[in-house]
Design an enzyme around this catalytic site. Structure first.
Site, short mmCIF file in Angstrom:
data_model
loop_
_atom_site.label_atom_id
_atom_site.label_comp_id
_atom_site.label_asym_id
_atom_site.label_seq_id
_atom_site.Cartn_x
_atom_site.Cartn_y
_atom_site.Cartn_z
N CYS A 230 -4.89 2.69 -3.59
CA CYS A 230 -3.62 3.20 -3.04
C CYS A 230 -2.52 2.16 -3.14
O CYS A 230 -1.69 2.02 -2.24
CB CYS A 230 -3.77 3.66 -1.60
SG CYS A 230 -4.97 4.94 -1.37
N HIS B 10 0.87 -1.18 0.00
CA HIS B 10 0.00 0.00 0.00
C HIS B 10 0.91 1.23 0.00
O HIS B 10 2.05 1.16 0.48
CB HIS B 10 -0.84 -0.05 1.28
CG HIS B 10 -1.87 1.03 1.40
ND1 HIS B 10 -1.57 2.29 1.83
CD2 HIS B 10 -3.21 1.01 1.17
CE1 HIS B 10 -2.68 3.01 1.86
NE2 HIS B 10 -3.69 2.27 1.45
N LYS C 100 -9.90 -0.24 10.98
CA LYS C 100 -10.10 -1.41 10.12
C LYS C 100 -10.32 -2.66 10.97
O LYS C 100 -10.31 -3.77 10.45
CB LYS C 100 -8.89 -1.61 9.21
CG LYS C 100 -8.72 -0.52 8.15
CD LYS C 100 -7.67 -0.92 7.15
CE LYS C 100 -7.08 0.23 6.37
NZ LYS C 100 -8.00 0.91 5.47
N GLN D 221 -4.34 -4.73 7.18
CA GLN D 221 -5.42 -5.60 6.70
C GLN D 221 -5.46 -6.95 7.42
O GLN D 221 -6.44 -7.68 7.30
CB GLN D 221 -5.28 -5.85 5.20
CG GLN D 221 -5.48 -4.62 4.34
CD GLN D 221 -6.88 -4.04 4.46
OE1 GLN D 221 -7.80 -4.69 4.98
NE2 GLN D 221 -7.06 -2.82 4.00
N ASP E 44 3.39 -4.20 7.76
CA ASP E 44 2.16 -3.43 7.66
C ASP E 44 1.01 -4.41 7.89
O ASP E 44 0.71 -5.24 7.03
CB ASP E 44 2.09 -2.80 6.26
CG ASP E 44 0.72 -2.18 5.98
OD1 ASP E 44 -0.15 -2.21 6.87
OD2 ASP E 44 0.54 -1.66 4.86
#
Lengths: 401, 121
Positions: free
Chosen positions: A359, A116, A219, A196, A193
């Site tokens: 993104c 991302h 999220k 998600q 990261d």
């Protein structure tokens, strides 16, 4: 699926049966328990932590600290390893700034094609400033990264391996454990990261062996405007604050400043207590459900979706990963129809999905797909939502094709 | 169902007018809309007395962006540069005959932005 029957009742935003929300990778809806925790803090009296001796300030200090412990425990970290941020992006920037500004020409940072922009642009900017190089692990035939190739790319020049745990476009789960091992073999640091993955897969930072892991509350059924980043003991001394201000010092004299030696150093300014309280409540919500059940639920929905989409003409599914290799995020395109036009017609039917480049321009460019339609599930979705989406896609096909 | 895809729009998107590259262009401009990923390249020939004499474009993107470019260019051909610079977002919305709403307005205004930037130089 049993644990999730009638599950929408916990989410006020989803009480209207006309709403089919399939955009949880963008942001999830918030369960009433999280909203109640946030409002109960404010109703009980707000205070500014570490500042003031009155009851409200003391209570806020305590709540901030217990929330930190809850969120840290959720990813297997100790409270002193967890910084609150305003979101994943801030966490990744803080880490990239700290690590990247020490790198020199000749050094290499390894990213993947799945990143991302939040885990891409900070490194790109620093590479321009500092002259180090960036190498992307490409997408392999299996839809993930090729570990044999990674073994060749990650070498003595590699100082950092920064990788997403799950692609926000394709849902692909990346082999972060294996990549972390390869990185550590050459003495490189590992940044993850987890934006998600953290609400979809069990995450344990120590098992993972990463040096930093960033995620955001919104999220994962928590409030907007707060996130956290895990910082290993090893990495912490190398970090410098992004912000300077109140609450980060032990002593300010005319000629010297003694900065706090704990995490407060990185959290200048009044803390987001309401956010932290909601964040902790969101972690408790997920813990109560059990991430293994969440995963099971998601796999069931994803399997049905992929099967149904595969039967439709002109629909191309872009998530090449095998079922078990991805989280509940699926991208597809309809031949000859722009993704935003699909999104618009679905929105008109009450179906919320995301369209475009998500993104993650390097990935969409490498797939040469010019934007995708992305469906992403949350704990509140059910098989009827998949049916409504498929009906919606059929309407698009009838209208445009 | 949305009237965002009324027939005239779909027609412009499918068969864009003035589509292609103008080799003799006096002005060219590339404009992109990151959210949708719409891109257009516009080509203009202006005359010494300040008229937009020829127009064309190439591009890729959603129905709204491509139809808006086709319709807007069709409407500016033959008009004066000053007139084009005086056009406002409402004029584009009027041409499209739909209310794009906050999420699609950038698609609709992409060609106007391109025209304003290239002609105000």
């Amino acid at each position: 699926m049993d644990a999730f029957v009638d599950f929408k009742k916990h989410f006020s935003a989803l009480h209207d049966p006309a709403v089919v929300y399939l955009d949880s990778a963008a942001t999830t809806q918030v369960p009433d328990s999280v909203l109640a925790a946030v409002s109960s803090y404010a109703r009980g009296g707000r205070g500014n932590p570490y500042r003031g001796l009155h009851t409200f300030a003391a209570k806020a200090t305590k709540l901030l600290s217990s929330s930190r412990a809850t969120v840290a425990a959720f990813i297997g970290a100790r409270p002193e390893e967890l910084l609150f941020t305003k979101g994943t992006t801030e966490g990744l920037n803080l880490v990239a700034r700290a690590l990247g500004s020490r790198l020199c020409p000749g050094d290499q940072v390894v990213l993947t094609i799945f990143e991302h922009h939040a885990n891409l642009l900070p490194w790109r900017e620093l590479a321009r400033e500092r002259g180090f190089s960036i190498t992307y692990l490409p997408m392999a035939k299996n839809g993930s990264v090729d570990l044999e190739l990674a073994k060749k790319i990650i070498g003595s020049r590699t100082k950092v391996v920064a990788v997403t745990q799950a692609s926000n476009v394709l849902g692909t789960i990346l082999p972060v454990y294996e990549l972390a091992e390869l990185a550590h073999d050459v003495g490189a640091l590992v940044v993850v990261d987890a934006a998600q993955s953290v609400a979809r897969l069990p995450v344990d930072v120590h098992q993972l062996g990463c040096d930093a892991l960033a995620f955001g509350a919104h999220k994962m059924y928590g409030p907007e405007g707060i996130g956290a980043v895990y910082i290993s003991d090893h990495l912490r001394p190398q970090l410098s604050p992004l912000l300077y201000g109140g609450g980060m010092v032990d002593e300010v004299l005319d000629d010297t400043i003694r900065y706090a030696e704990d995490l407060r150093l990185f959290e200048a300014g009044s803390p987001n207590v309401a956010g932290a309280v909601g964040f902790a409540a969101a972690c408790e919500f997920l813990q109560l459900l059990g991430l293994e059940h969440v995963r099971q639920h998601e796999l069931e929905l994803t399997a049905k979706l992929v099967r149904a989409l595969a039967e439709l003409p002109r629909v191309i599914i872009h998530s090449p990963a095998p079922e078990l290799g991805r989280v509940g995020v699926v991208s597809f395109s309809i031949e000859g129809v722009h993704s935003h036009d699909v999104a618009q017609l679905l929105a008109d039917q009450g179906v919320a999905i995301r369209a475009g480049y998500h993104c993650a321009a390097p990935l969409t460019r490498c797939l040469d797909i010019g934007g995708t339609v992305r469906v992403s599930f949350g704990v509140y979705n059910d098989l009827a939502d998949v049916d409504k989406l498929i009906e919606g896609v059929k309407t698009v096909l009838a209208r445009f094709v | 169902m949305s009237d965002m895809y009324r027939q005239q729009l779909l027609d412009h998107a499918r068969r864009p007018r003035h589509h292609g590259v103008l080799a003799e262009a006096t002005h060219t401009r590339h404009e992109a809309n990151p959210s949708c990923g719409d891109v257009i390249d516009i080509y203009l020939v202006t005359s010494s007395n300040g008229l937009v004499e020829q127009v064309s474009f190439t591009g890729q993107g959603c129905v709204i962006s491509q139809a808006a470019t086709s319709m807007l260019l069709e409407s500016v051909a033959g008009r004066s540069v000053a007139e084009v610079l005086a056009m406002c977002p409402e004029d584009v919305v009027g041409l499209l005959g739909i209310e794009p709403g906050p999420m699609r307005i950038n698609c609709a205004l992409l060609p106007l932005r391109a025209l304003h930037k290239v002609l105000s130089r």
